[in-house]
Structure formats: C-alpha cells, structure tokens
Scaffold this motif. Sequence first.
Motif, short mmCIF file in Angstrom:
data_model
loop_
_atom_site.label_atom_id
_atom_site.label_comp_id
_atom_site.label_asym_id
_atom_site.label_seq_id
_atom_site.Cartn_x
_atom_site.Cartn_y
_atom_site.Cartn_z
N VAL A 97 0.87 -1.17 0.00
CA VAL A 97 0.00 0.00 0.00
C VAL A 97 0.91 1.22 0.00
N SER A 98 0.34 2.37 -0.34
CA SER A 98 1.13 3.59 -0.38
C SER A 98 0.24 4.78 -0.08
N PHE A 199 -3.21 2.95 -8.85
CA PHE A 199 -3.35 4.41 -8.99
C PHE A 199 -4.82 4.84 -8.97
N GLU A 200 -5.71 3.85 -9.05
CA GLU A 200 -7.14 4.13 -8.94
C GLU A 200 -7.60 4.14 -7.49
N TRP A 201 -6.80 3.54 -6.59
CA TRP A 201 -7.29 3.40 -5.22
C TRP A 201 -6.27 3.83 -4.16
N VAL A 202 -5.08 4.24 -4.56
CA VAL A 202 -4.08 4.64 -3.57
C VAL A 202 -4.56 5.89 -2.83
N LYS A 203 -4.27 5.97 -1.55
CA LYS A 203 -4.61 7.18 -0.80
C LYS A 203 -3.75 8.33 -1.29
N PRO A 280 -12.26 6.22 -3.23
CA PRO A 280 -11.92 5.35 -2.09
C PRO A 280 -10.45 4.97 -2.13
N ASP A 281 -9.90 4.62 -0.99
CA ASP A 281 -8.51 4.16 -0.96
C ASP A 281 -8.42 2.84 -0.21
#
Length: 345
Positions: A97-98, A199-203, A280-281
């Motif tokens: 995760v990032s 890259f669609e869900w990273v915070k 969302p992340d």
Amino acid sequence: MPESNRIARRPVVVITGASAGIGRAAVRHFAKQGYDVGLIARGEQGLLAAADEVRRFGGRACHVVCDVADAEAVESAAAQIESELGLIDVWVNNAMVSVFSPVAEMEPHEYKRVTEVSYLGYVYGTLAALRRMRRRDHGTIVQVGSALAYRSIPLQSAYCAAKHAIVGFTDSLRCELIHDQSNVHVTVVHMPAVNTPQFEWVKSRLPNKSQPVPPIFQPEVAADAIFFAAHHRRREVWVARSAIGSILAQKFVPGLLDHYLAKNGFKSQQTEDRKDPDQPDNLYAPVDDHQGGDFGAHGSFDDQASDQSPMLTLVQAMPGRHPLASLAMFAAAGVMAGRILSSSR
C-alpha cells in the motif's frame, strides 16, 4: 523440487498481493508455466477471480483472505496452502500500500500502516517461507522491489522507505543463508513504473489523479521478470533501463537527482485530470469488495504502457554475470545523468 511435488509434477508458488496488479499478472504467468498457486490478498473478489484463472490454466489454486501486516495470519495462510497444494517451492512477496502526499501533510498512522504492509508484510512472508524451506534446504523467495528502493522520489516517502528497508532486510538474510551454506535462494526484482490499478485506489492528497512515472510498463513485463528471478540464481534483477538508470545515477550523481526530482517529480506523478475527492482508498481495507468488482492486472494507462522491456530481454539472454550487463547498465546511467543535466539547466 521436493519429493511430494515431483510426484504431483506441479511446483507450488505463493504470491502475496495476488488479487490485482503485478501480483495478478504473476499468478497468470506462473499458472501458465505449470504451477499450482497459493494466493494471498485482502480482497476476496479479486482472489476468487485469480483462482478461477489458475484453474482455467489447468492448475490448482488455494486462496486465503489475509492482511500481510498480520504475522500470525500469514503463517496460518502458509500452513493452509501447503496443506492443500503441497510443499512451497517459490514465495513471492508483492503486497503493498502507499500514500501520495508531501511529508509535511502525512499522519503518523499512515507511515505505520505503509510500513506494516509494504515492509513488515515482506518480513512476515519471508519468515513463513523460511520455516518451510530451510528444513528441506530448497526454495526461492522473490522480493518485488523497485527502483525506489535505491532512489527515493517526492510524494511517496512512506513507500520509498519501505522499499529501502526490504533491500536492507534481504541483504542481511542473504548473508546468513550463505553462511549456513543453505540452498534456499532469495532475490529482489527491481521494477520500473508499472500500469496497475493501484493508482485508482491509492490514498492521495495530490490535486490531480496519480500516475506511474513514465516510461510505464505493463504488469506482464513485471510478471516475466519475477518468474525469471525465481528460476535463476541472480542476486537482483533490474527490469528496465529507467530503473537501472535511476539506481546507478543515484550512486554517482545523487545531488543532481535531488534537484531533478524537485523540479520534475511532482508533475510526473500526476495526470492533468482532477482527482475525485470521493475516491476510495485501500490503505486499511480492500477496494474491490466494497465496490463489488475485480480490478485485474491492468490500470488505466494501457495506451502509454509498453508490453516489453529490451533491458529485461538482455538480462534474460545472459546465462550469468556478463560484461555486456555492466556496459548496458553504465550506458543507461549515462543517459539518465545526461537528461538530469539538461533538465536542470
């Protein structure tokens, strides 16, 4: 190969982060090559879809919903996979995760969470694999690394730090395995920018949508490199010219890289489109389940991503250390340094 697996005639691989992105592409690649696959991730929808793909390729699959930040859960998953599929030959640590954010805006709990998943998750996976591989003196552990393990970039301090830590941990382990004259092999595959769904869900606190820093490669290139590393005793595998150039330029001209990235590293990680404030992340929970979908291996940058890496092809063509490898790597570093100098003027 262990005796039980020789009888079954199918080796076993465990892949963490198997539901999407590089992990998902690796699942497909190993399954195509005749492996039974143990799949570990948090998102059940993606895991179920990945397991179905393994079966379509004629293999057996065992999927375990597991957060790799939980050491006991990782150990339990390893035990379940060996119980269902047989002895583990290859373990691929890949889950991550990032957070995309300036350091000044980061929260302590975000550093803690990224470290628990993207670094300690590798440690826990490695420990689970070692408990099984060392006693039979066989097996390979593949750490999915990054050029960011050697050259940090702005806006991803937590992730870069985790990748650095993986290299430090793995180097220590490698020394110990050599000391013990163990046949267990550990290797690191350093990736370039890859077109994955992360890259669609990273915070992210960036104003625009996040993107991998070009040049971008398809996840199948990453999967090919992982499979190669699992079957050749290389200390590290550097996948693309961009990764090699960054790693070597960091060694020789780190100050120039600091200024280059200060100038270019912010814009290069964002598209021109504004980020959805309600995006969302997946920092604490998977996105695929509560969105009711399977994201697969590819992100949204197919039109920019290359499906081959000439540098990886060169590495795969060489049976071992070869003078051409050093020549190619230094040439890549020279190109990178030239770009830095020209852009810094």
